[in-house]
Design a protein around this motif. Structure first.
Motif, PDB file in Angstrom:
ATOM      1  N   LEU A 105     109.619  49.256   1.536  1.00  0.00           N
ATOM      2  CA  LEU A 105     109.158  49.174   2.824  1.00  0.00           C
ATOM      3  C   LEU A 105     108.127  50.268   2.904  1.00  0.00           C
ATOM      4  CD1 LEU A 105     111.846  48.724   5.386  1.00  0.00           C
ATOM      5  CD2 LEU A 105     109.931  47.403   5.069  1.00  0.00           C
ATOM      6  N   SER A 106     108.565  52.277   2.060  1.00  0.00           N
ATOM      7  CA  SER A 106     107.641  53.150   2.000  1.00  0.00           C
ATOM      8  C   SER A 106     106.300  51.965   1.573  1.00  0.00           C
ATOM      9  CB  SER A 106     108.123  54.360   1.490  1.00  0.00           C
ATOM     10  OG  SER A 106     109.366  54.234   2.621  1.00  0.00           O
ATOM     11  N   ALA A 107     106.260  51.588   0.065  1.00  0.00           N
ATOM     12  CA  ALA A 107     104.791  51.125  -0.560  1.00  0.00           C
ATOM     13  C   ALA A 107     104.441  49.762  -0.751  1.00  0.00           C
ATOM     14  CB  ALA A 107     106.490  50.371  -1.346  1.00  0.00           C
ATOM     15  N   LEU A 108     104.598  49.231   0.805  1.00  0.00           N
ATOM     16  CA  LEU A 108     104.904  48.207   1.147  1.00  0.00           C
ATOM     17  C   LEU A 108     103.142  48.978   2.559  1.00  0.00           C
ATOM     18  CD1 LEU A 108     106.681  45.390   2.361  1.00  0.00           C
ATOM     19  CD2 LEU A 108     104.888  45.371   0.571  1.00  0.00           C
ATOM     20  N   GLN A 109     103.520  49.907   3.045  1.00  0.00           N
ATOM     21  CA  GLN A 109     103.253  50.978   4.243  1.00  0.00           C
ATOM     22  C   GLN A 109     101.919  51.554   3.344  1.00  0.00           C
ATOM     23  OE1 GLN A 109     103.132  51.181   7.060  1.00  0.00           O
ATOM     24  NE2 GLN A 109     101.162  51.949   6.859  1.00  0.00           N
ATOM     25  N   ILE A 110     102.310  51.637   1.997  1.00  0.00           N
ATOM     26  CA  ILE A 110     101.393  52.538   0.977  1.00  0.00           C
ATOM     27  C   ILE A 110     100.447  50.988   0.232  1.00  0.00           C
ATOM     28  CG2 ILE A 110     100.421  53.663  -1.646  1.00  0.00           C
ATOM     29  CD1 ILE A 110     103.334  55.304  -1.045  1.00  0.00           C
TER      30      ILE A 110
END
Length: 316
Positions: A105-110
């Motif tokens: 999820l953090s990667a998707l936000q980035i």
């Protein structure tokens, strides 16, 4: 001679029957006493089982159990052990899954931030905003699952400290004012009775945040959510009153269940907020209640705690 023989036979029969006549009530009394003792032990066992908390997973004691029932109670204890192992695996799965989901999820936000930076003409701005909102909701759900997993594992609460309940309410309202404004909800504090409680600030923040956020989410636009700190004797009550649709009477017993969402179902939410608030309140020895408003439509959520200091009252 015949009469003499009959009299002798009658006397012999009476002498033989008399001990039996006396022993019958004595036997009945003895049997009744034995049954009462056995039933008393069974009743104590039944009360012990009925009074167990739903979260209790320790074995049922067999010290005072009749010998004939020990195999049955032992079977119950083996079943409880299997359930305890199953629940432990479920809690570990939820915790591990939530931890694993945080990274993608953090990667998707980035990646969304990178796409937004590359979208110079703004052609995909609206779609990126919707995608970002979805990831935000998923991230919030993961955070709630992790918090629930910690409560389920009976993680040691942070060190207790004095908590200014009015300041706690003010900070909660400040954090959730942007959400209320985005939904055109009038969020504010209507009463401030100064009071100090002792507990873990993080848990109290979790409780108030979930209660106020829940009220804002379910209140229609142009509605109001009022927060009040009310002191009565040695207890303080933080009330959150909204003008939403409330909760149907038949659904009220289920509102603290996980993933349960009362009508209307189209409101945003995961169904975990009240469950988390309830778990945090129990850890802090506080009471959490929900009731319909008596002065109109809406719901009243109350957090009741013991106070250590009471001062003057401010009303607005």
């Amino acid at each position: 001679d015949t009469m003499v023989r009959e009299e002798l036979a009658t006397d012999a029969a009476l002498q033989a029957a008399l001990p039996i006549i006396v022993l019958i009530p004595l036997s009945l009394l003895t049997l009744s006493w034995i049954i009462d003792r056995i039933m008393a032990r069974l009743n104590r066992l039944a009360v012990a089982v009925a009074s167990r908390d739903a979260a209790a997973d320790d074995p049922v004691p067999i010290d005072d159990v009749p010998a004939e029932l020990i195999p049955f109670v032992s079977s119950i204890n083996r079943l409880l052990a299997r359930l305890r192992a199953l629940l432990g695996r479920q809690r570990r799965f939820i915790s591990d899954a939530a931890h694993e989901l945080r990274t993608p999820l953090s990667a998707l936000q980035i990646q969304i931030d990178n796409l937004r930076h590359d979208d110079q003409d703004g052609r995909f701005s609206h779609r990126l905003t919707e995608l970002e909102a979805g990831i935000g909701r998923a991230t919030g759900l993961v955070g709630k699952l992790l918090r629930l997993a910690r409560y389920d594992d009976q993680e040691t609460a942070p060190a207790p400290q004095p908590i200014d309940l009015v300041q706690l309410a003010l900070d909660t309202v400040a954090r959730l004012t942007p959400l209320a404004e985005s939904r055109e909800i009038d969020l504010g504090i209507t009463r401030q009775d100064e009071a100090i409680a002792v507990g873990a600030l993080a848990d109290f923040e979790v409780i108030l945040d979930n209660l106020v956020e829940n009220a804002v989410q379910y209140t229609p636009p142009s509605g109001t959510v009022d927060v009040a700190v009310i002191v009565a004797g040695q207890e303080a009550r933080i009330e959150i009153r909204d003008t939403g649709p409330g909760i149907a009477e038949e659904e009220m017993p289920r509102v603290f269940e996980r993933f349960f969402r009362a009508r209307p179902q189209d409101s945003e939410g995961s169904g975990l907020g009240l469950a988390i608030a309830k778990a945090a309140a129990e850890r802090q020895g506080a009471r959490l209640t929900l009731a319909m408003r008596e002065d109109g439509p809406g719901l009243v959520a109350s957090l009741v705690v013991r106070t250590t200091f009471v001062a003057f009252t401010l009303r607005f």
